[in-house]
Design an enzyme around this catalytic site. Structure first.
Site, PDB file in Angstrom:
ATOM      1  N   SER A   1       0.836  -1.189   0.000  1.00 46.55           N
ATOM      2  CA  SER A   1       0.000   0.000   0.000  1.00 46.55           C
ATOM      3  C   SER A   1       0.881   1.252   0.000  1.00 46.55           C
ATOM      4  O   SER A   1       1.736   1.397  -0.858  1.00 46.55           O
ATOM      5  CB  SER A   1      -0.960  -0.044   1.187  1.00 46.55           C
ATOM      6  N   ASP A  60      -9.030  -3.059  -6.832  1.00 41.79           N
ATOM      7  CA  ASP A  60      -8.243  -2.127  -6.029  1.00 41.79           C
ATOM      8  C   ASP A  60      -8.152  -0.802  -6.770  1.00 41.79           C
ATOM      9  O   ASP A  60      -7.931  -0.771  -7.984  1.00 41.79           O
ATOM     10  CB  ASP A  60      -6.842  -2.712  -5.804  1.00 41.79           C
ATOM     11  N   HIS A  89      -8.308  -4.083  -2.087  1.00 45.68           N
ATOM     12  CA  HIS A  89      -7.111  -3.584  -1.417  1.00 45.68           C
ATOM     13  C   HIS A  89      -6.972  -4.211  -0.026  1.00 45.68           C
ATOM     14  O   HIS A  89      -7.925  -4.259   0.754  1.00 45.68           O
ATOM     15  CB  HIS A  89      -7.197  -2.063  -1.287  1.00 45.68           C
TER      16      HIS A  89
END
Length: 312
Positions: free
Chosen positions: A160, A256, A286
């Protein structure tokens, strides 16, 4: 038509049921930090990590004198790879404790040593604090690996926001001739500060929303947000050249917000001669591996990452 993986849907439904009914507004980083840290610390609390991993906490000074907390995870074997791990959290949240089980697992199952970086968070410490902390950690690892993990090659890894920071760190290390860096492993990375719109077909599945993304980038970039003054050391996709970067492993879920930017970055890396492994996980949102670690898709993804690390 997009559809979510069944096991991931069940995990996401359980988490959504416990979440606040109204999401925080754009720029409310305090609420997002509290929510993210509660989630990460909760996931860490229920994990069953391998307690055989040796752990050492220490600090190293950043370029401006800040003491950066690092945590070394060392397996019983003699590892030949030392992974500098950069945690997620949207640039505004996260820390060593919330990722303790993640780093232990990579050390245990891949047989690599891991150094987790407790980089400074925005908005209290905006760009370039986080990336400079990560660069310092890589430089320290390269210069001092022999003291902690003799003979180990140093790689960069993050997920991330941590994946985006790892990509930016790789660029800075290249430009400053800090190296060698054996590889960059970017898990659903937050790469592009200009991502402010979601595909309408994907938007219902987003675990990290457009509002979340704008909040994180604004906190990090301040007045530079939304301008052409954002450098590649903040947003890796802004780099003019991607030549001479370490081999890359990139992974992202098809549901995502970061899917398109991850695929585009992987394509550019290949065009610039960088060896690339790209995995796009159908039906995955995600953070799918953290939210549903026992799902088949998460186990497959983790196995692929472990295989890549073991191949370094």
């Amino acid at each position: 038509m997009f559809s979510i993986d069944k096991e991931l849907f069940e995990a996401a439904s359980a988490i959504a049921a416990a979440a606040p009914p109204t999401p925080p507004v754009v720029d409310d980083w305090k609420t997002r930090r509290a929510n993210i840290d509660t989630l990460y610390n909760g996931l860490a609390a229920v994990a069953t990590p391998d307690d055989s991993i040796e752990i050492v906490d220490f600090t190293v000074p950043s370029s401006d004198g800040h003491a950066i907390p690092l945590r070394l995870y060392k397996p019983k074997n003699v590892p030949n790879v030392l992974v500098v791990y950069v945690h997620g959290g949207g640039l505004i949240a996260g820390g060593l404790d919330g990722y303790d089980h993640v780093c232990r697992r990579y050390a245990s199952e891949a047989g690599v040593a891991v150094i987790a970086v407790d980089y400074r968070l925005a908005p209290e410490s905006p760009f370039p604090a986080a990336v400079e902390d990560c660069v310092t950690a890589v430089q320290w690892a390269i210069e001092h690996a022999a003291e902690r993990v003799p003979g180990a090659r140093v790689a960069l890894m993050g997920d991330s926001a941590g994946g985006g920071l790892a990509a930016a760190t790789a660029l800075v290390c290249r430009d400053r001739q800090i190296g060698p860096v054996a590889a960059q492993i970017l898990i659903y990375p937050m790469l592009d500060d200009r991502t402010a719109v979601a595909d309408s077909a994907v938007e219902p599945f987003l675990a990290w929303s457009v509002a979340d993304n704008i909040t994180g980038w604004r906190a990090y970039l301040g007045d530079k947000y939304g301008t052409e003054d954002v450098p590649a050391s903040a947003s890796a996709v802004r780099a003019g050249s991607l030549h001479d970067l370490p081999p890359a492993y990139l992974e992202v879920g098809q549901l995502d917000l970061f899917c398109a930017e991850t695929v585009a970055y992987a394509t550019r890396l290949m065009e610039h001669g960088v060896p690339v492994h790209l995995s796009v996980r159908p039906g995955a949102f995600h953070g799918f591996d953290q939210l549903a670690p026992n799902s088949r898709i998460a186990q497959s993804a983790f196995a692929d990452r472990v295989a890549f690390l073991q191949g370094l």
